[in-house]
Structures are given as C-alpha cells and as structure tokens.
Design a protein around this motif. Structure first.
Motif, PDB file in Angstrom:
ATOM      1  N   ILE A   1       1.070  -1.064  -0.303  1.00  0.00           N
ATOM      2  CA  ILE A   1      -0.303  -0.006  -0.588  1.00  0.00           C
ATOM      3  C   ILE A   1       0.820   1.218  -0.113  1.00  0.00           C
ATOM      4  CG2 ILE A   1      -1.265   1.198   1.352  1.00  0.00           C
ATOM      5  CD1 ILE A   1      -2.540  -1.372   2.859  1.00  0.00           C
ATOM      6  N   ILE A   2       1.733   1.021   0.588  1.00  0.00           N
ATOM      7  CA  ILE A   2       3.107   2.497   1.180  1.00  0.00           C
ATOM      8  C   ILE A   2       3.466   2.528   0.039  1.00  0.00           C
ATOM      9  CG2 ILE A   2       4.676   3.295   2.119  1.00  0.00           C
ATOM     10  CD1 ILE A   2       3.634   1.588   4.786  1.00  0.00           C
ATOM     11  N   ASP A   3       4.165   1.668  -0.829  1.00  0.00           N
ATOM     12  CA  ASP A   3       4.681   1.569  -2.139  1.00  0.00           C
ATOM     13  C   ASP A   3       4.144   2.439  -3.367  1.00  0.00           C
ATOM     14  OD1 ASP A   3       7.600   1.097  -0.998  1.00  0.00           O
ATOM     15  OD2 ASP A   3       6.870  -1.351  -1.488  1.00  0.00           O
ATOM     16  N   GLU A   4       2.480   1.234  -3.720  1.00  0.00           N
ATOM     17  CA  GLU A   4       2.344   1.739  -4.913  1.00  0.00           C
ATOM     18  C   GLU A   4       1.006   3.196  -4.316  1.00  0.00           C
ATOM     19  OE1 GLU A   4       0.753   0.774  -7.893  1.00  0.00           O
ATOM     20  OE2 GLU A   4       2.362  -0.282  -6.924  1.00  0.00           O
ATOM     21  N   ARG A   5       1.394   3.837  -3.238  1.00  0.00           N
ATOM     22  CA  ARG A   5       0.800   5.199  -2.801  1.00  0.00           C
ATOM     23  C   ARG A   5       2.342   6.262  -3.222  1.00  0.00           C
ATOM     24  NH1 ARG A   5      -1.977   7.954  -3.487  1.00  0.00           N
ATOM     25  NH2 ARG A   5      -2.752   8.991  -2.121  1.00  0.00           N
ATOM     26  N   GLU A   6       3.488   5.898  -2.894  1.00  0.00           N
ATOM     27  CA  GLU A   6       4.267   6.562  -3.520  1.00  0.00           C
ATOM     28  C   GLU A   6       4.491   6.852  -4.388  1.00  0.00           C
ATOM     29  OE1 GLU A   6       8.228   7.192  -1.484  1.00  0.00           O
ATOM     30  OE2 GLU A   6       8.411   5.395  -2.014  1.00  0.00           O
ATOM     31  N   LYS A   7       3.954   5.773  -5.337  1.00  0.00           N
ATOM     32  CA  LYS A   7       4.694   5.333  -6.778  1.00  0.00           C
ATOM     33  C   LYS A   7       3.294   6.417  -7.656  1.00  0.00           C
ATOM     34  CE  LYS A   7       5.775   0.781  -7.545  1.00  0.00           C
ATOM     35  NZ  LYS A   7       5.604  -0.278  -7.749  1.00  0.00           N
ATOM     36  N   ASN A   8       2.544   6.716  -7.295  1.00  0.00           N
ATOM     37  CA  ASN A   8       1.266   7.585  -7.155  1.00  0.00           C
ATOM     38  C   ASN A   8       1.420   8.729  -7.043  1.00  0.00           C
ATOM     39  OD1 ASN A   8      -2.598   7.708  -7.681  1.00  0.00           O
ATOM     40  ND2 ASN A   8      -1.339   6.469  -8.748  1.00  0.00           N
ATOM     41  N   LEU A   9       2.280   9.267  -6.016  1.00  0.00           N
ATOM     42  CA  LEU A   9       2.447  10.728  -6.011  1.00  0.00           C
ATOM     43  C   LEU A   9       2.492  11.875  -7.026  1.00  0.00           C
ATOM     44  CD1 LEU A   9       3.885  10.820  -2.413  1.00  0.00           C
ATOM     45  CD2 LEU A   9       1.720  11.261  -3.056  1.00  0.00           C
ATOM     46  N   ASP A  10       2.419  11.598  -8.641  1.00  0.00           N
ATOM     47  CA  ASP A  10       3.392  12.289  -9.384  1.00  0.00           C
ATOM     48  C   ASP A  10       1.909  12.767  -9.753  1.00  0.00           C
ATOM     49  OD1 ASP A  10       2.498  10.675 -10.453  1.00  0.00           O
ATOM     50  OD2 ASP A  10       4.343   9.900 -12.028  1.00  0.00           O
TER      51      ASP A  10
ATOM     52  N   THR B   1      -3.255  -1.509  -3.774  1.00  0.00           N
ATOM     53  CA  THR B   1      -4.237  -0.808  -2.631  1.00  0.00           C
ATOM     54  C   THR B   1      -5.504  -1.289  -2.188  1.00  0.00           C
ATOM     55  OG1 THR B   1      -5.269   0.930  -3.999  1.00  0.00           O
ATOM     56  CG2 THR B   1      -3.141   1.510  -2.867  1.00  0.00           C
ATOM     57  N   GLN B   2      -6.357  -1.112  -1.793  1.00  0.00           N
ATOM     58  CA  GLN B   2      -7.766  -1.472  -2.083  1.00  0.00           C
ATOM     59  C   GLN B   2      -7.678  -3.439  -1.903  1.00  0.00           C
ATOM     60  OE1 GLN B   2     -10.068   0.336  -1.954  1.00  0.00           O
ATOM     61  NE2 GLN B   2      -9.730   2.002  -2.988  1.00  0.00           N
ATOM     62  N   SER B   3      -6.997  -3.646  -3.162  1.00  0.00           N
ATOM     63  CA  SER B   3      -7.352  -5.498  -2.978  1.00  0.00           C
ATOM     64  C   SER B   3      -6.605  -5.717  -1.116  1.00  0.00           C
ATOM     65  CB  SER B   3      -6.847  -5.839  -3.946  1.00  0.00           C
ATOM     66  OG  SER B   3      -7.561  -5.522  -5.149  1.00  0.00           O
ATOM     67  N   ALA B   4      -4.750  -5.025  -1.461  1.00  0.00           N
ATOM     68  CA  ALA B   4      -4.117  -4.956  -0.435  1.00  0.00           C
ATOM     69  C   ALA B   4      -5.245  -4.987   1.293  1.00  0.00           C
ATOM     70  CB  ALA B   4      -3.133  -4.212   0.055  1.00  0.00           C
TER      71      ALA B   4
ATOM     72  N   GLN C   1     -13.363  -1.377  -7.570  1.00  0.00           N
ATOM     73  CA  GLN C   1     -13.467  -0.546  -6.046  1.00  0.00           C
ATOM     74  C   GLN C   1     -12.296   0.299  -6.689  1.00  0.00           C
ATOM     75  OE1 GLN C   1     -12.790  -1.485  -1.882  1.00  0.00           O
ATOM     76  NE2 GLN C   1     -14.009   0.368  -1.240  1.00  0.00           N
ATOM     77  N   GLY C   2     -11.047   0.580  -7.036  1.00  0.00           N
ATOM     78  CA  GLY C   2     -10.550   0.777  -7.472  1.00  0.00           C
ATOM     79  C   GLY C   2     -11.147   1.309  -8.304  1.00  0.00           C
ATOM     80  N   ILE C   3     -11.387   0.784  -9.745  1.00  0.00           N
ATOM     81  CA  ILE C   3     -12.033   1.102 -10.964  1.00  0.00           C
ATOM     82  C   ILE C   3     -12.720   2.439 -10.465  1.00  0.00           C
ATOM     83  CG2 ILE C   3     -12.937   0.916 -12.871  1.00  0.00           C
ATOM     84  CD1 ILE C   3     -11.429  -1.324 -12.858  1.00  0.00           C
TER      85      ILE C   3
END
Length: 222
Positions: free
Chosen positions: A44-53, A70-73, A100-102
């Motif tokens: 979750i943390i790694d994916e959120r960090e990648k998405n910060l841009d 994120t959501q599945s995790a 849920q993410g979509i």
C-alpha cells in the motif's frame, strides 16, 4: 516524507517498537492480535508513493495494478482480521479490490476535473478520440460516455468474477466484501444516466444503501 514515515512506522511495528502515534499504536495492536502480514502494508505504501506524481493512468491495466496493491491489499488485511486465510477468499478480494479502485477513479473524476486533472486510463480515452480537455470542460458527447462505459464495464466484470466462485468462499469472509453494495449502487446509477459521469444524481448520497447492505448481509451474499 509522509510515505517514509509510514514505511518506518511499519518496520517499527513489526519490531515491537511502534512510534508514539495513535494510528501506529492501534496498527501495532492489530498486528499482534491478528498476525497481519507486513507485505500488504508495504505494498500500500509503495503504490501510494508511486502515485504521488498525479498523472493519468497509461492504461486500464495500470489502474488495476494500483487498485490491486491498495484496495485489494486492504481487503487481504481485512480478511486476516476476520481470521480468514483462504485462496478463494483472496481471489475474490483481488477482483473486488480492482473493481473498487476503478469505481473510485470514476466517482472522483468530476471532482478532479474541477482542478484541471484527469486520471482516467489514456488508452481508453485515445480509443474513443477523447482528450483530457474534453473531461475538464465537462463534455457529455457519446464518445466521452463511451469511455466511461468501457471503464465501468471493467469494474462490472471484476465483480462478476468475484461472485462466480462465491460458493467456495467461506461465509466468514463475506463482511469484508460488503463494499460491493456501494460499488453495485454506483454502477447501476451511472448506467441509468447513460454513463454521463457529470450527472448531478451521481453526486448525491444513496439513502437506500443501509437497506441494501442489510439485505446483502441477511442473504449472506456479496
């Protein structure tokens, strides 16, 4: 900086040395009580960090990957708190998390557009000849609605996949999947307005959600 704090916090939690912060303390207690898997927190943390841009997803697969991590995790962790460690439940959680993410991406689109941002998958937009500017201007032409249709259909497919093996999923896992009530509600409503993502009715709260949630719980389905 914020992501690094949580990365360090999770490391501390699993070393029995959580930071003196209320959420971290409660997470530490949950980890100890339910033996939660560290990997899901880190994903979750790694994916959120990648998405910060703040850029649009290149394709639907990229959006699904973000949702999975994120959501599945989060759903995997919820299953663990319920004492469920089952391959069929995990498979359902994977598909429901992607749906849920979509749906979250779709629901947030009008809000993001008011801030000159569009995160919808670029490959689907390009397929229908729709630009980010079309969404920012709130256009409602058929090709714009076709983009929403394609994306919403992918969420629907994931929900159907998750339900296709519901008989193999332990009933004990069902409470983790009741978020499907809200997903079904949104997908049904967006279909009613012919996939006009900007229709005012999509921004209103559904007063029937609690009833639908009760019925789903009573029937023991997701």
């Amino acid at each position: 900086m914020r992501m690094q704090f949580w990365r360090d916090a999770v490391e501390g939690i699993y070393c029995d040395n959580p930071p003196h912060q209320p959420i971290a303390t409660e997470l530490w207690r949950a980890v100890k009580r339910h033996n939660l898997t560290k990997m899901w927190f880190m994903k979750i943390i790694d994916e959120r960090e990648k998405n910060l841009d703040d850029r649009a997803y290149r394709n639907i697969q990229e959006l699904e990957k973000y949702a999975e991590n994120t959501q599945s995790a989060l759903l995997y962790l919820t299953l663990e708190t319920l004492g469920v460690r089952d391959v069929h439940a995990d498979h359902a959680a994977s598909h429901i998390g992607k749906a849920q993410g979509i749906v979250t991406c779709l629901r947030a689109t009008p809000y993001h557009c008011t801030r000159q941002k569009v995160f919808l998958p670029m490959d689907i937009c390009m397929l229908h000849g729709v630009s980010q500017e079309d969404f920012i201007r709130g256009k409602q032409e058929k090709n714009v609605r076709d983009v929403i249709y394609d994306i919403a259909s992918q969420a629907h497919i994931h929900l159907e996949h998750a339900r296709s093996f519901s008989k193999k999923v332990p009933v004990k896992a069902y409470p983790a999947f009741f978020c499907t009530v809200a997903l079904d509600d949104y997908l049904c409503n967006v279909r009613k307005v012919d996939f006009n993502i900007f229709h005012p009715s999509l921004q209103r709260k559904s007063t029937l959600l609690p009833l639908h949630l009760y019925v789903r719980s009573w029937k023991k389905t997701y």
